[in-house]
Scaffold this active site. Sequence first.
Site, PDB file in Angstrom:
ATOM      1  N   GLU A   1     -20.244  21.843 -14.252  1.00 16.34           N
ATOM      2  CA  GLU A   1     -20.598  20.549 -14.736  1.00 16.34           C
ATOM      3  C   GLU A   1     -19.737  19.212 -14.177  1.00 16.34           C
ATOM      4  O   GLU A   1     -19.948  18.192 -13.696  1.00 16.34           O
ATOM      5  CB  GLU A   1     -20.436  20.631 -16.309  1.00 16.34           C
ATOM      6  CG  GLU A   1     -21.452  21.565 -16.994  1.00 16.34           C
ATOM      7  CD  GLU A   1     -21.056  21.417 -18.256  1.00 16.34           C
ATOM      8  OE1 GLU A   1     -21.159  20.665 -19.040  1.00 16.34           O
ATOM      9  OE2 GLU A   1     -21.028  22.740 -18.749  1.00 16.34           O
TER      10      GLU A   1
ATOM     11  N   SER B   1     -15.344  26.271 -27.061  1.00 10.48           N
ATOM     12  CA  SER B   1     -15.583  25.019 -27.727  1.00 10.48           C
ATOM     13  C   SER B   1     -14.559  24.936 -28.835  1.00 10.48           C
ATOM     14  O   SER B   1     -14.245  26.053 -29.440  1.00 10.48           O
ATOM     15  CB  SER B   1     -17.047  24.938 -28.385  1.00 10.48           C
ATOM     16  OG  SER B   1     -17.072  24.109 -29.293  1.00 10.48           O
TER      17      SER B   1
ATOM     18  N   SER C   1       0.622  -1.268  -0.089  1.00 10.41           N
ATOM     19  CA  SER C   1      -0.111   0.023  -0.132  1.00 10.41           C
ATOM     20  C   SER C   1       0.794   1.142   0.072  1.00 10.41           C
ATOM     21  O   SER C   1       0.450   2.330   0.020  1.00 10.41           O
ATOM     22  CB  SER C   1      -0.954  -0.001   1.218  1.00 10.41           C
ATOM     23  OG  SER C   1      -0.191  -0.175   2.484  1.00 10.41           O
TER      24      SER C   1
ATOM     25  N   ASN D   1      -1.936  -2.743  13.369  1.00 12.42           N
ATOM     26  CA  ASN D   1      -3.290  -2.791  13.139  1.00 12.42           C
ATOM     27  C   ASN D   1      -3.860  -1.238  13.853  1.00 12.42           C
ATOM     28  O   ASN D   1      -4.690  -0.846  13.348  1.00 12.42           O
ATOM     29  CB  ASN D   1      -3.880  -3.960  13.829  1.00 12.42           C
ATOM     30  CG  ASN D   1      -3.705  -5.203  13.034  1.00 12.42           C
ATOM     31  OD1 ASN D   1      -3.078  -4.973  11.869  1.00 12.42           O
ATOM     32  ND2 ASN D   1      -3.743  -6.281  13.584  1.00 12.42           N
TER      33      ASN D   1
ATOM     34  N   GLN E   1      -7.122  -2.445   4.373  1.00 15.08           N
ATOM     35  CA  GLN E   1      -6.451  -1.540   3.513  1.00 15.08           C
ATOM     36  C   GLN E   1      -6.819  -0.588   2.304  1.00 15.08           C
ATOM     37  O   GLN E   1      -6.447   0.391   1.829  1.00 15.08           O
ATOM     38  CB  GLN E   1      -5.010  -2.442   3.242  1.00 15.08           C
ATOM     39  CG  GLN E   1      -4.042  -1.571   2.358  1.00 15.08           C
ATOM     40  CD  GLN E   1      -2.882  -2.548   2.243  1.00 15.08           C
ATOM     41  OE1 GLN E   1      -2.134  -2.684   3.375  1.00 15.08           O
ATOM     42  NE2 GLN E   1      -2.434  -2.930   1.084  1.00 15.08           N
TER      43      GLN E   1
ATOM     44  N   THR F   1     -41.213  25.345  -8.876  1.00 17.72           N
ATOM     45  CA  THR F   1     -41.416  24.048  -8.309  1.00 17.72           C
ATOM     46  C   THR F   1     -41.729  23.049  -9.522  1.00 17.72           C
ATOM     47  O   THR F   1     -42.288  23.613 -10.411  1.00 17.72           O
ATOM     48  CB  THR F   1     -42.795  23.832  -7.326  1.00 17.72           C
ATOM     49  OG1 THR F   1     -43.838  24.421  -8.165  1.00 17.72           O
ATOM     50  CG2 THR F   1     -42.529  24.721  -6.171  1.00 17.72           C
TER      51      THR F   1
HETATM   52  N1  ARG Z   1      -1.169  -1.491   5.463  1.00 12.83           N
HETATM   53  C1  ARG Z   1      -2.095  -1.796   6.388  1.00 12.83           C
HETATM   54  C2  ARG Z   1      -3.491  -1.305   5.931  1.00 12.83           C
HETATM   55  O1  ARG Z   1      -3.416  -0.500   5.563  1.00 12.83           O
HETATM   56  C3  ARG Z   1      -1.546  -2.030   7.761  1.00 12.83           C
HETATM   57  C4  ARG Z   1      -2.148  -2.571   8.705  1.00 12.83           C
HETATM   58  C5  ARG Z   1      -1.379  -4.166   8.384  1.00 12.83           C
HETATM   59  N2  ARG Z   1      -1.635  -5.025   9.387  1.00 12.83           N
HETATM   60  C6  ARG Z   1      -1.203  -6.245   9.138  1.00 12.83           C
HETATM   61  N3  ARG Z   1      -1.601  -7.089  10.080  1.00 12.83           N
HETATM   62  N4  ARG Z   1      -1.071  -6.647   7.878  1.00 12.83           N
HETATM   63  O2  ARG Z   1      -4.572  -1.534   6.939  1.00 12.83           O
END
Ligand code: ARG
Length: 465
Positions: free
Chosen positions: A298, A285, A31, A118, A330, A163
């Site tokens: 828009e 345009s 990520s 976590n 994630q 309306t």
């Molecule tokens: N990149 C993970 C997320 O965005 C971080 C937590 C990962 N925890 C794990 N036990 N793999 O949630």
Amino acid sequence: MSVNPLANKANAWSALFAEPMSELVQRYTASVGFDQRLWAADIEGSLAHAEMLHAQQLISASDWADIQRGMAQIRADIEAGRFEWKLELEDVHLNIEARLTELVGMAGKRLHTGRSRNDQVALDVRLWLRGEIDGLLALLAQLQVVLVDKAEEYADTVMPGFTHLQVAQPVTLGHHLLAYVEMFARDTERLADTRRRVNRLPLGAAALAGTPYPLDRERVARTLGMEGVCQNSLDAVSDRDFAIEFSAAASLAMVHISRLSEELVLWMSQNFGFIRLPDRFCTGSSIMPQKKNPDVPELARGKTGRVVGHLMGLITLIKGQPLAYNKDNQEDKEPLFDTVDTLRDTLRIFVEMLAGLEARPDNLRAAALRGHATATDLADYLVRKGAAFRDAHETVAHAVRLASESGRELAALSLAELQAIDARIADDVFGPLSLEGSLASRRVVGGTAPEQVLAQVARHRVRLA
Ligand code: ARG
């Protein structure tokens, strides 16, 4: 051993793994490409955690000093764009932690005491989102101020109120604009309320069950300016409803902008001709030289779709997840980031664009003069002369028909013609039948009378000061 386990993650998580992660899986699960934007929150959270570890004598004073020094270096490197983000280190958290250990050695390895990614990621998202909410609240306030300014400028500028998109009754442009101020004021309340639930500390939940270390969670919460600590560790690491409710509030704000956009687009068209928007917010345009297109509203209307889509994405993300943390979470980041970016950019551009909005009062008035906009006022007049409202309604329908059949407006009928329809009508009818008379009569709180619009403007100014 001085090996840094995090530096080598491609080869194995730990001694437990017999083979390295496949490259495809590495790319699929990483990520860091998007969550690196959490870096400042990650460092802030880590420092607060480390400060507490030191206060609780879980790490030494020199460890705490090393961590601060290392984090200062990392911060400087990231700000200068010379931090090397590594895909094999998966996410922002592992990247920063690994670099810290490279820089300061053992103290870096002690930072994660009593913590898991976590609870770390939950904290980072909360801290980051809290900051973004504050920015959005400021922009929403600016937007309201611009609209209030315009409402004051056009407090007695008459226009047709609709309306079913049919001319209904005269209103003032100021009143119409203040309707949006009400919407954005509620959006503000919603965001401010959401902020309270965003601003709670998950740290201390660790992986899911809490931690055996004597952490002082309240201390960390205080350091981070949070309003309290999450009271259940399983919930702390798995809850994302703070993000979902943010996303819902953002969706509603975008929906309000989208409705406004739809009106701006209509109002700018030749058929309405109600307003002008500054040229710098329009495009031409490539084939039709006469065109001036309201691209900004828009696009804002279009971007509302993706923000609402993200809400659906986030809420669906959570629905089947067992407790506690799952990697599914994630997937909360990209929709959340895009929601914030889209709403922020849209608010910014609307603040500027609306400041340049110019009404075309003659066209607005001309439009209000079509469609027998004061028919209700005639019925109300008859009620004042003793008619029952239902009978008055019927009488006015006859009058409108007479006017339409002769290609005129209701207000253009002569006194004799009106008296032929109802003998109670006298020459004091032309006040109520006029646009100004109609507006002035709607003095009820929240009504469109210019004096009421100005009273609302004053109320909003106090509120927004
Ligand atoms: N990149 C993970 C997320 O965005 C971080 C937590 C990962 N925890 C794990 N036990 N793999 O949630």
